[in-house]
Each structure stands twice: as C-alpha cells, then as structure tokens.
Design a protein around this motif. Structure first.
Motif, PDB file in Angstrom:
ATOM      1  N   PRO A  77      24.876   3.685  50.892  1.00 25.68           N
ATOM      2  CA  PRO A  77      25.604   4.632  50.051  1.00 25.68           C
ATOM      3  C   PRO A  77      27.110   4.342  50.045  1.00 25.68           C
ATOM      4  O   PRO A  77      27.705   4.032  51.071  1.00 25.68           O
ATOM      5  CB  PRO A  77      25.311   5.989  50.708  1.00 25.68           C
ATOM      6  N   ASP A  78      27.694   4.436  48.876  1.00 28.19           N
ATOM      7  CA  ASP A  78      29.130   4.254  48.651  1.00 28.19           C
ATOM      8  C   ASP A  78      29.621   2.838  48.921  1.00 28.19           C
ATOM      9  O   ASP A  78      30.823   2.599  48.965  1.00 28.19           O
ATOM     10  CB  ASP A  78      29.957   5.255  49.477  1.00 28.19           C
ATOM     11  N   ILE A  79      28.721   1.890  49.112  1.00 28.33           N
ATOM     12  CA  ILE A  79      29.112   0.496  49.333  1.00 28.33           C
ATOM     13  C   ILE A  79      28.343  -0.419  48.389  1.00 28.33           C
ATOM     14  O   ILE A  79      28.920  -1.238  47.700  1.00 28.33           O
ATOM     15  CB  ILE A  79      28.889   0.070  50.800  1.00 28.33           C
TER      16      ILE A  79
END
Length: 163
Positions: A77-79
């Motif tokens: 997540p978020d990467i």
C-alpha cells in the motif's frame, strides 16, 4: 496490435504487456516469474508487475536464473509492487526475461535461458529489453520468445541550471 507496431514511452511498454498477459486467460493464482539483474531490472519488473496486479496472478522475481532465490512480488500500500524477502517456489505459466540478463559481462547465456524455458514446459516466454539488447546479444534466434518488447531510450536530455 500489429506485429511491429511502434509505440512510445512507458505506456508503450506496459500496455502491450498487459494486453498479452490478459490474452492468455490465465487463472487466478497462476504465476508470472520475472528473471533479471538485481538493482537494474527490478524497477522495470515492478512497473510490469503493477500493470497486471488486478489480474490476481502470483508474481515473483528471480535474480539472474537462480530460482532457489525467488522472491514473491506483493502490492505494498502507498508504494506499489515490490519484491519481498519472502521466498517463493517457482512454477511459471509466464516467464519474463529482462534484457539486463543479455548485457555484456552478465553470467547468463542465451543457451541457459533457452534451457530454462524448456524446463518449464508450456510456459509462455516474454522478453522485455531496451536498445535492441536481445538482438545485439544474439538471443533472438535461440530464446523462443512468444512476445518481445524492445524499448528505445533515445534521446536523453540533461539540463542543468546555470550556477
């Protein structure tokens, strides 16, 4: 898409790759395994992996051809998609050979890649390279690519602000 359709930029690499993988009608959990050089190939592997993440396939990265060192690729997540430290068994339905393996001084031969493909009976073989690397290294007549994506990175412009 035509056999030698010229495309541009990052979407020109990713779109045909995703279209090809989708056309194979793989089942949920089937495995796509990327073989490449640590560091130089992994950012491109992660781009390819994020392109097909919605297809619910298992993905893995193998440094060079060392399958015992395979790592799972996960959506972080978020990467984005990242190779993890988690070891994974290799049973590919699709083998993606990265062009870095064909670069001079790499400890990988075209015959080793051909033999790898033969060991994984029925797996589709995709090649992704830059600057005609597979052709320049003489791999195109030996490695049985089902799809080859060759991207050109020219010109490169560098601008520096005046001091």
């Amino acid at each position: 898409m035509a056999e030698h359709e010229p495309l541009r930029g990052i979407p020109g690499i990713l779109r045909p790759y995703k279209e090809y993988i989708k056309s194979l009608n793989l089942g949920e959990g089937d495995q796509v395994v990327y073989y490449g050089c640590v560091g130089t190939c992994t950012p491109f592997v992660e781009l390819l992996a994020v392109t097909i993440r919605g297809l619910h396939l298992r993905q893995a990265f193998v440094p060079l051809l060392e399958e015992e060192k395979a790592h799972a690729i996960h959506d972080v997540p978020d990467i984005g998609m990242q190779a993890s430290g988690e070891p994974v068994a290799v049973a590919p339905r699709v083998i993606v050979i990265m062009g870095g393996l064909a670069m001079p001084l790499m400890p990988v031969t075209k015959e080793q890649v051909r033999d790898l493909a033969a060991r994984h009976t029925g797996a589709k073989i995709v090649g992704v390279c830059f600057q005609n690397m597979f052709e320049r290294a003489g791999w195109t007549g030996t490695v049985p690519f089902d799809l080859m994506i060759n991207a050109m990175v020219e010109p490169v412009t560098v601008t520096r602000p005046a001091p």
